[in-house]
Design a protein around this motif. Structure first.
Motif, PDB file in Angstrom:
ATOM      1  N   PHE A 481       0.705  -1.390  -0.141  1.00 33.98           N
ATOM      2  CA  PHE A 481       0.240  -0.090  -0.455  1.00 33.98           C
ATOM      3  C   PHE A 481       0.988   1.377  -0.015  1.00 33.98           C
ATOM      4  N   ILE A 482       2.102   0.926   0.337  1.00 33.39           N
ATOM      5  CA  ILE A 482       3.036   2.135   0.645  1.00 33.39           C
ATOM      6  C   ILE A 482       3.066   3.034  -1.187  1.00 33.39           C
ATOM      7  N   PRO A 483       3.368   2.045  -2.103  1.00 37.44           N
ATOM      8  CA  PRO A 483       3.786   2.334  -3.587  1.00 37.44           C
ATOM      9  C   PRO A 483       2.835   3.629  -3.704  1.00 37.44           C
ATOM     10  N   ILE A 484       0.907   2.438  -3.879  1.00 39.46           N
ATOM     11  CA  ILE A 484       0.005   3.446  -3.814  1.00 39.46           C
ATOM     12  C   ILE A 484      -0.237   4.753  -3.474  1.00 39.46           C
ATOM     13  N   ALA A 485       0.167   4.730  -2.062  1.00 40.75           N
ATOM     14  CA  ALA A 485       0.077   5.807  -1.279  1.00 40.75           C
ATOM     15  C   ALA A 485       0.487   7.155  -2.047  1.00 40.75           C
ATOM     16  N   GLU A 486       2.137   6.782  -2.330  1.00 39.83           N
ATOM     17  CA  GLU A 486       3.228   7.554  -3.068  1.00 39.83           C
ATOM     18  C   GLU A 486       2.275   7.958  -4.535  1.00 39.83           C
ATOM     19  N   LYS A 487       1.187   6.940  -5.216  1.00 32.98           N
ATOM     20  CA  LYS A 487       1.076   7.317  -6.253  1.00 32.98           C
ATOM     21  C   LYS A 487      -0.438   8.469  -6.163  1.00 32.98           C
ATOM     22  N   THR A 488      -0.374   8.495  -5.235  1.00 38.34           N
ATOM     23  CA  THR A 488      -2.072   8.719  -4.741  1.00 38.34           C
ATOM     24  C   THR A 488      -2.190   9.781  -4.532  1.00 38.34           C
ATOM     25  N   GLY A 489      -0.985  10.075  -3.777  1.00 38.64           N
ATOM     26  CA  GLY A 489      -0.850  11.544  -3.114  1.00 38.64           C
ATOM     27  C   GLY A 489      -1.362  11.182  -1.308  1.00 38.64           C
ATOM     28  N   LEU A 490      -1.401  10.266  -0.646  1.00 37.75           N
ATOM     29  CA  LEU A 490      -1.979  10.038   0.213  1.00 37.75           C
ATOM     30  C   LEU A 490      -0.703  10.042   1.073  1.00 37.75           C
ATOM     31  N   ILE A 491       0.181   9.556   0.677  1.00 38.77           N
ATOM     32  CA  ILE A 491       1.509   9.695   1.676  1.00 38.77           C
ATOM     33  C   ILE A 491       2.047  10.386   2.391  1.00 38.77           C
ATOM     34  N   HIS A 492       1.170  11.548   1.964  1.00 38.33           N
ATOM     35  CA  HIS A 492       1.606  12.671   2.926  1.00 38.33           C
ATOM     36  C   HIS A 492       0.667  12.889   4.149  1.00 38.33           C
ATOM     37  N   ARG A 493      -0.451  12.717   4.243  1.00 35.92           N
ATOM     38  CA  ARG A 493      -1.219  12.674   5.419  1.00 35.92           C
ATOM     39  C   ARG A 493      -1.079  11.259   5.944  1.00 35.92           C
ATOM     40  N   ILE A 494      -0.359  10.320   5.047  1.00 38.64           N
ATOM     41  CA  ILE A 494      -0.501   8.679   6.140  1.00 38.64           C
ATOM     42  C   ILE A 494       0.861   8.978   7.088  1.00 38.64           C
ATOM     43  N   GLY A 495       2.114   9.468   6.009  1.00 40.43           N
ATOM     44  CA  GLY A 495       3.396   9.838   7.018  1.00 40.43           C
ATOM     45  C   GLY A 495       3.340  10.925   7.988  1.00 40.43           C
ATOM     46  N   THR A 496       2.833  12.221   7.974  1.00 39.29           N
ATOM     47  CA  THR A 496       2.437  13.086   8.638  1.00 39.29           C
ATOM     48  C   THR A 496       1.853  11.939  10.084  1.00 39.29           C
TER      49      THR A 496
END
Length: 687
Positions: A481-496
């Motif tokens: 799911f991390i590659p998907i989060a990076e692709k969709t831009g959700l990684i910023h919210r999840i990473g925070t």
């Protein structure tokens, strides 16, 4: 097959005072109203999903079963029982049970509707009519008395209210002037024959009012004889059951049609699929099941509101019905999901034309508000009978699977099912959709894997690892799911969220006196590249009150490849705050001295893909030793990831790698388990 959840149907039947229940074709109760719960002294949960044989003594259950079979055989509503009973106060009452088969628009049986009503008042009238004129004239049911030749002698006020005929216009006439023309002569012949044989007829028929309108009525006609059994009169007691029929029709539509779009619902559609399968088997013909799903419908609902989304679904249904123009069966099975059954095509080219016509529904924008229009696309999955499934459940599932492939291919198109479609390709799209809700629904959590000094297994620190436990998909690994989060831009919210939670936990440990060493947190390159990352991290540290020197930010080499100067500047900012910086998964990217030279990092982590092969494979041994030598040259702490055996521990320690993490020491632990662990082992100083 009835829907699993029928809230509108339940609300409707609960409003009826009569005992009302619905069974499916297998005899299972699928709905009962509150009156039944009270009368049977059983809850809805105790009744629904069970048969009469589960609920009543065998003799009674067999009686109910025979009544059901009779109703199905006759194909119309039938009074199946009239009996004396006692109410809650001990008074004698008469109950009448009627049952009616429920058919869909194709005449297929879907279930049985039953109603038990209190007919004590009508029963009393029937027995006292000869001596109680007041009851006769004020009775709510219509009443008509004829002589033995069927000439009308008297009617009550309710007769006039129902039929529109005053007594003055009907006295002396034969009641045939009420005939509607809806019944064949044989119907009346059977009625008179039953009166002659049994002295009574009960049933339902359609009559005509004075204004010409027709209405359904239920009636009891009794032959009155003298002491010598000579015929004197006929008495007919009847009532207009138009409302009851309307209730039955409403129940039928609620059971088999989607109230929003008026299209067949899931239960009805499953029946239509079964009919198509039977026809396909009988005529050796194929047909196609199309699973249509609107693209990004959830975003429309979230941003515009559900009423807006409902308008869109209604317009989609209208357009589909118009474009396909009775050439296909269309149903809505829930949310933004539509199913279309296409048959009668002679070639795949014709089928593709139908698919293209279906997608053309979305070529024009939808006008959903006075000043607002919306362009929407859809994805379609196609499953063919019989090659893609020989039952309705399999066809729907495989068409659904193909639809997810269409979305993966870019949406606004279609895809055919094939056995080559793998589970992973379907899950990828489901994961992408579900990831949007992971934070709001609190599905994300952190676990902590200890990092140890290899020679004495003292604790160096812990690495915070992200976990996603989805209620339907289960535990989804980060590499999915991390590659998907990076692709969709959700990684910023999840990473925070991950940084905030890790710092909060670190502070909680310190407040309890737990010395955990360093808290290592993986940070995506996309996060680090944002200008607001460092200010955001400062805010997180300030709000959590975690000392910066307790934090270890783990980066990957990909961060260094876009703009090395900017990367070094960003890392320098972190180091000036007192934060330690580690280079994670070293050896898997573009590892070189050129990239490492001048970087403000203090730790290298050897990727598990190399560690798993030592000491057995020479190539991996050589790579690991080279990384260790490189780290020593640059005065970096070397940490091995994925250490799983004592042999690996001994090999690494003997070749200069003195720190590691992996299952040979500990699996990732909860915060509470880390607290216990720190009480057992000391903290190692990597310097």
């Amino acid at each position: 097959m009835f829907p699993k959840d029928l809230p509108s149907l339940q609300l409707f039947i609960d409003s009826l005072e009569d005992h009302t229940w619905v069974k499916d074709t297998q005899g299972n109760y699928v709905a009962i109203n509150k009156s039944v719960e009270k009368a049977w002294n059983m809850s809805r949960e105790q009744v629904c999903g069970r048969t009469d044989f589960d609920l009543f003594p065998e003799q009674r259950a067999n009686y109910f079963k025979r009544a059901d079979d009779l109703v199905v055989e006759q194909g119309h509503q039938t009074t199946v029982e009239e009996c004396a009973a006692h109410d809650e106060y001990g008074n004698e009452v008469w109950l009448e049970t009627i049952k009616s088969p429920m058919f869909d628009q194709h005449g297929e049986l879907f279930g049985i509707l039953g109603m038990t009503r209190n007919v004590t008042r009508r029963k009393q009238v029937e027995t006292r009519l000869a001596i109680t004129s007041e009851i006769f004239n004020n009775f709510q049911e219509g009443m008509m008395i004829t002589d033995k030749h069927a000439r009308i002698m008297d009617v009550n006020n309710a007769f006039t209210d129902v039929t529109g005929y005053p007594a003055s216009e009907v006295l002396g006439k034969n009641p045939r002037f009420l005939h509607s023309g809806h019944h064949e002569p044989a119907f009346y012949q059977e009625l008179w024959q039953q009166l002659a044989d049994k002295g009574q007829w009960k049933g339902e028929f359609i009559n005509r009012k004075k204004d010409g309108s027709v209405y359904p009525q239920i009636a009891t006609i009794s032959a009155i004889t003298d002491d010598n059994d000579d015929l004197l009169h006929y008495i007919c007691v009847f009532e207009d059951i138009s409302n009851q029929k309307a209730h039955e029709e409403k129940l039928r539509r609620m059971a088999f049609f989607d109230p929003l779009t008026n299209l067949p619902n899931r239960a009805h559609l499953s029946s239509l699929l079964e009919q198509s399968i039977e026809s396909g088997q009988r005529h050796n013909e194929q047909f196609a099941t199309l699973f249509l799903d609107l693209d990004h419908f959830k975003h429309i609902n979230d941003s515009k509101g559900h009423l807006y989304g409902d308008r869109l679904l209604t317009q989609v249904a209208t357009r589909l019905t118009k474009v396909l123009n009775h050439r296909a069966s269309i149903g809505r099975i829930g949310g933004d999901e539509f199913v279309i059954i296409v048959s009668g095509y002679e070639s795949e080219a014709q089928l593709l034309d139908t698919v293209d016509e279906t997608l053309s529904v979305f070529n024009m924008p939808f006008n959903l508000d006075t000043h607002d229009s919306l362009r929407v696309s859809a994805s379609i999955g196609v499953a063919l009978y019989p090659q893609d499934g020989k039952d309705s459940e399999t066809l729907l599932k495989n068409a659904d699977t193909a639809m997810y492939l269409a979305k993966k291919k870019g949406r606004n198109g279609y895809a055919f099912y094939s056995p080559d479609l793998t589970y992973s390709s379907v899950v990828h799209v489901k994961v992408q959709s579900a990831l949007h809700d992971a934070l709001e629904k609190r599905q994300l959590s952190l676990v902590y894997q200890p990092q140890y000094k290899l020679d004495n297994q003292s604790l160096l620190g812990v690495e915070a690892l992200l976990r996603w436990n989805h209620p339907e998909l289960g535990l989804i690994p980060p590499d999915q799911f991390i590659p998907i989060a990076e692709k969709t831009g959700l990684i910023h919210r999840i990473g925070t969220w991950a940084l905030t939670e890790a710092c909060r936990q670190g502070r909680a440990w310190l407040d309890k006196g737990v010395d955990f060493g360093k808290m290592a947190v993986n940070v995506s390159a996309l996060q680090l590249q944002r200008r607001d990352f460092v200010p955001q991290l400062i805010r997180i540290l300030r709000e959590s009150r975690l000392p910066a020197e307790c934090l270890d930010i783990e980066i990957t080499e990909s961060f260094l490849l876009t703009d090395r100067d900017q990367a070094v500047e960003r890392l320098d900012q972190l180091r000036r705050l007192g934060i330690e910086i580690s280079l994670d998964d070293f050896g898997t990217g573009y590892s070189s001295l050129a990239y490492l030279k001048g970087l403000p990092i203090s730790k290298l982590k050897i990727d598990r893909s190399f560690i798993c092969d030592v000491p057995e494979q020479r190539d991996s041994n050589a790579i690991v030793q080279a990384i260790i030598a490189l780290g020593e040259t640059l005065s970096l702490t070397i940490v091995a990831e994925g250490v799983e055996s004592i042999q690996q521990v001994e090999y690494l320690n003997s070749h200069g790698c003195h720190y590691g993490q992996g299952y040979v020491f500990s699996k990732p632990l909860t915060a509470e388990q880390i607290e216990w662990l720190t009480q057992q082992r000391g903290i190692s100083d990597p310097s």
